[in-house]
Design an enzyme around this catalytic site. Structure first.
Site, mmCIF file in Angstrom:
data_model
loop_
_atom_site.group_PDB
_atom_site.id
_atom_site.type_symbol
_atom_site.label_atom_id
_atom_site.label_comp_id
_atom_site.label_asym_id
_atom_site.label_seq_id
_atom_site.Cartn_x
_atom_site.Cartn_y
_atom_site.Cartn_z
ATOM 1 N N ASP A 176 -23.350 39.864 -3.855
ATOM 2 C CA ASP A 176 -23.128 41.299 -4.035
ATOM 3 C C ASP A 176 -21.645 41.508 -3.765
ATOM 4 O OD1 ASP A 176 -22.802 44.043 -3.835
ATOM 5 O OD2 ASP A 176 -24.726 44.380 -2.860
ATOM 6 N N HIS A 177 -20.877 41.771 -4.822
ATOM 7 C CA HIS A 177 -19.420 41.772 -4.676
ATOM 8 C C HIS A 177 -18.943 42.832 -3.683
ATOM 9 C CE1 HIS A 177 -19.641 45.060 -7.676
ATOM 10 N NE2 HIS A 177 -18.494 45.443 -7.168
ATOM 11 N N HIS A 239 -26.042 47.673 -3.358
ATOM 12 C CA HIS A 239 -24.770 48.079 -2.749
ATOM 13 C C HIS A 239 -24.966 49.028 -1.571
ATOM 14 C CE1 HIS A 239 -22.931 45.990 -5.918
ATOM 15 N NE2 HIS A 239 -22.724 46.971 -6.765
#
Length: 487
Positions: A176-177, A239
């Protein structure tokens, strides 16, 4: 013994690989963070030579780096680039992969292999299975998969199980960037390295928490995917819940992968379910109609490319979450995310409770604002006296501009950090299997409640702050969404 690093990027000609992954690897190479014994191999169905792939990636890296692009470093880097034409959906094609790998590094003990799946999510399980079947999921091989990991708990369980048949859990990196962003990691530094906050980081002192990830853009070319996913699956399930975990988690015993992820899982498991009985009160779905964003007229969501004209997919979601544990019992966490909104921002607002007794005419407002984008900064708002006669107060900001505070230090892109972590076998910033499944279990309950209640999205004009119902959700409790004053 010289260890050979081989990074195979499935989907090597796609947008993610060209705009993020290869540029990040180039920057890491330029900064001497990568080993000399290395090869990066782009994989896709397109017929292309090594030279053509190098030209394609050079264009992307020049765009990514701008004036910082260094031609001399690129000439050294592109010698480590190669290309392999392979249809990842056909098992027989993996003989090409095996032949290439054995040609580059025939001794398994002398190689580290990373398979990065920058592909459509529906290919994750089959690619992992084909790699395993042909005997290339060896002990020192790692696989990286992007979100979304499934579209429900059942699908996430199936993907995890299928990938787990080929790769050990410690070799699976679910990326998950957002977790690679500098300010996101600063959440842990802020909480666990500063004695100032720990005594008040609890229900006795915090009124509520807001987590907002707002975008001015629409869905771009992602209509086919987005119309099946919506804001809940695309953004909130991953996120926003990751940000919630970092805000609410207990201090880990150590700063290592398992200890950190153990505490995050506990937060997800403590989330109080949102059921059919509470979904109307606790959640808001929205979908943008035509409007004006940044001075530009934009069409309604249902007129976007590859979107059904009668789509009821949400482009906005707001909800009230509760964490049922000792630290947070009774503290609402308000989460919201959406497309085509008035402002682009990602921020966390910790609203402290008022002082127990007012001495002055003004109500005291103390809040901590952690902004992730567009700028990275941490602001603590305290009450101070306005100069002049009387005790008139107003909020004053103690402001930390992180970019300015470390202006002599280069800011790392999220993918640079996360890719280096994979290379160094550090999974702290990656999601563990039980973490993904716990998030889906909670989100699945909301999706079922929406369906049971036939909860349709509320219309909001593009360029607005979202549906009126989202404002009312807080207003009914005497609260309001934080909005930074215009500069």
């Amino acid at each position: 013994m010289n260890q050979q690093l081989l990074i195979y990027v499935f989907g090597g000609t796609g947008d993610l690989a060209l705009s993020k992954l290869i540029p990040a690897l180039y920057v890491l190479f330029k900064d001497r963070c990568l080993p000399e014994q290395m090869q990066i191999i782009g994989i896709s169905r397109k017929k292309m030579s090594d030279a053509e792939y190098r030209q394609l990636t050079e264009k992307s890296c020049r765009s990514f780096e701008g004036q910082a692009f260094d031609a001399a470093s690129w000439q050294q880097f592109n010698r480590h680039l190669a290309y392999l034409s392979l249809d990842a959906s056909h098992a027989a094609e993996y003989a090409k992969l095996k032949a290439h790998l054995l040609q580059q590094a025939p001794n398994a003990a002398e190689r580290t292999v990373i398979y990065y799946l920058a592909t459509a999510p529906q290919l994750f399980a089959s690619i992992a299975n084909h790699i395993g079947t042909i005997g290339l999921a060896e002990a020192n091989a790692r696989i990286v998969i992007e979100k979304p990991l499934g579209h429900s708990l059942a699908s996430a369980l199936a993907i995890n199980q299928q990938i787990g048949q080929s790769f050990a859990e410690e070799n699976i990196y679910r990326i998950d960037h957002y977790l690679g962003k500098e300010t996101v990691q600063n959440l842990m530094a802020l909480r666990f390295a500063n004695a100032l906050f720990e005594p008040v980081w609890r229900a006795a002192h915090i009124d509520h928490v807001q987590i907002s990830v707002l975008e001015t853009v629409g869905i771009g070319s992602r209509g086919e995917y987005y119309d099946q996913a919506g804001a809940m699956r695309d953004m909130l399930q991953n996120h926003l819940l990751q940000l919630l975990c970092l805000i609410a988690m207990e201090a880990p015993m150590r700063f290592d992968a398992e200890a950190v992820r153990n505490e995050k899982v506990k937060v997800l498991q403590a989330l109080k379910p949102i059921t059919s009985a509470s979904v109307q009160e606790k959640t808001v779905r929205g979908q943008y109609t035509a409007g004006t964003v940044n001075g530009e007229s934009v069409a309604a969501y249902y007129f976007e490319k590859n979107v059904n004209n009668d789509s009821d997919t949400e482009t906005f979601v707001a909800l009230e979450a509760e964490i049922d544990n000792w630290r947070w019992a009774g503290v609402p966490f308000y989460l919201r995310t959406g497309k085509r909104l008035a402002q682009k921002t990602s921020e966390i607002v910790i609203q402290f409770k008022p002082v127990p007794h007012y001495l002055f005419n003004n109500n005291a407002v103390n809040r901590l604002i952690i902004r992730l984008q567009p700028e990275e900064r941490i602001t603590l708002e305290l009450m101070a006296k306005i100069p002049g006669k009387g005790m008139n107060l107003q909020p004053v900001a103690l402001d930390i501009d992180l970019a300015n505070a470390f202006k002599t230090t280069r800011r790392w892109d999220a993918y640079e950090r996360l890719l280096l972590d994979v290379i160094e076998a550090d999974s702290t910033l990656f999601m563990r299997r039980d973490e993904v499944e716990a998030a889906w279990q909670w989100v699945d309950g909301i999706l079922r409640a929406w369906k049971a209640n036939a909860k349709q999205p509320k219309a909001y004009a593009a360029g607005s702050d979202g549906p009126e119902d989202a404002r009312q959700m807080l207003a009914h409790q005497g609260r309001q969404w934080f909005k930074a004053p215009a500069k």
